[in-house]
Design a protein around this motif. Structure first.
Motif, PDB file in Angstrom:
ATOM      1  N   LYS A 133      18.447 -16.251  21.142  1.00  0.00           N
ATOM      2  CA  LYS A 133      18.176 -14.899  21.643  1.00  0.00           C
ATOM      3  C   LYS A 133      16.876 -14.363  21.038  1.00  0.00           C
ATOM      4  N   VAL A 134      16.684 -14.618  19.761  1.00  0.00           N
ATOM      5  CA  VAL A 134      15.447 -14.183  19.101  1.00  0.00           C
ATOM      6  C   VAL A 134      14.246 -14.905  19.707  1.00  0.00           C
ATOM      7  N   PHE A 135      14.356 -16.229  19.911  1.00  0.00           N
ATOM      8  CA  PHE A 135      13.259 -16.979  20.540  1.00  0.00           C
ATOM      9  C   PHE A 135      12.935 -16.398  21.910  1.00  0.00           C
ATOM     10  N   SER A 136      13.963 -16.106  22.679  1.00  0.00           N
ATOM     11  CA  SER A 136      13.768 -15.576  24.021  1.00  0.00           C
ATOM     12  C   SER A 136      13.058 -14.212  23.974  1.00  0.00           C
ATOM     13  N   ALA A 139       9.452 -14.745  23.105  1.00  0.00           N
ATOM     14  CA  ALA A 139       8.718 -15.266  24.259  1.00  0.00           C
ATOM     15  C   ALA A 139       8.403 -14.149  25.249  1.00  0.00           C
ATOM     16  N   ARG A 140       9.376 -13.291  25.499  1.00  0.00           N
ATOM     17  CA  ARG A 140       9.122 -12.155  26.398  1.00  0.00           C
ATOM     18  C   ARG A 140       8.013 -11.272  25.845  1.00  0.00           C
ATOM     19  N   ASN A 141       8.014 -11.048  24.539  1.00  0.00           N
ATOM     20  CA  ASN A 141       6.971 -10.232  23.920  1.00  0.00           C
ATOM     21  C   ASN A 141       5.592 -10.866  24.074  1.00  0.00           C
ATOM     22  N   HIS A 145       8.068 -17.110  29.656  1.00  0.00           N
ATOM     23  CA  HIS A 145       9.491 -17.331  29.914  1.00  0.00           C
ATOM     24  C   HIS A 145       9.911 -18.598  29.184  1.00  0.00           C
ATOM     25  N   ILE A 146      11.003 -18.504  28.468  1.00  0.00           N
ATOM     26  CA  ILE A 146      11.580 -19.692  27.845  1.00  0.00           C
ATOM     27  C   ILE A 146      12.980 -19.832  28.391  1.00  0.00           C
ATOM     28  N   GLY A 147      13.234 -20.976  28.988  1.00  0.00           N
ATOM     29  CA  GLY A 147      14.563 -21.274  29.506  1.00  0.00           C
ATOM     30  C   GLY A 147      14.930 -22.671  29.104  1.00  0.00           C
ATOM     31  N   THR A 148      16.040 -23.145  29.623  1.00  0.00           N
ATOM     32  CA  THR A 148      16.495 -24.481  29.246  1.00  0.00           C
ATOM     33  C   THR A 148      15.499 -25.557  29.657  1.00  0.00           C
TER      34      THR A 148
END
Length: 153
Positions: A133-136, A139-141, A145-148
């Motif tokens: 969740k922190v990585f995501s 990434a948004r900041n 986009h970070i996904g699987t």
């Protein structure tokens, strides 16, 4: 020694962890003749139902087009991938995973799972969820986009 604040360490530690993880995986796959450039491409294709536009593969792998083309040439010579004209844009190519890549993918998947088990030993799933969740959010900041699909192993 002076304690460094977490906000000052995060970028360095994150980068270092990614390098260490890939280096360990490279060490284990090297005897099989699988360079990082090859296994990353094969994994991205396998996690995308075996087909990706070449341009998207460039973005996912994070290399320049000419570098990717050289690796794709080698994988195509091995019969592991095939490039085809895109049905929607004749200037574009799609990259297709071929059945000859399956034994290599099985080996990559097995070795990656073994390493993942070792790296994550003693870390609970709940801790990993918080981390992801922190990585995501990071990434948004950044505006990405970070996904699987961004995680090849």
């Amino acid at each position: 020694m002076t304690k460094v604040a977490p906000r000052e360490r995060i970028g360095f530690d994150l980068s270092r962890m990614a390098r260490l993880w890939r280096a360990r995986l490279d060490e284990r796959l090297a005897p099989l003749g699988l360079t990082q450039a090859k296994w990353v491409i094969l994994l991205h294709l396998s996690r995308s139902n075996g087909v990706l536009p070449q341009r998207e593969l460039v973005d996912r792998v994070g290399v320049e087009g000419p570098s990717l083309v050289r690796v794709l040439d080698g994988l195509e010579r091995l019969g592991m991938i095939q490039r085809r004209d895109s049905p929607s844009d004749r200037r574009a190519k799609t990259v297709h995973l071929m059945p000859a890549a399956e034994p290599a993918l099985d080996t990559i998947t097995r070795i990656a799972a073994e390493l993942r088990h070792e790296v994550l030993l003693g870390i609970e799933d709940e801790e990993l969820e918080v981390c992801l969740k922190v990585f995501s959010r990071m990434a948004r900041n950044i505006g990405a986009h970070i996904g699987t699909e961004a995680y090849p192993q």
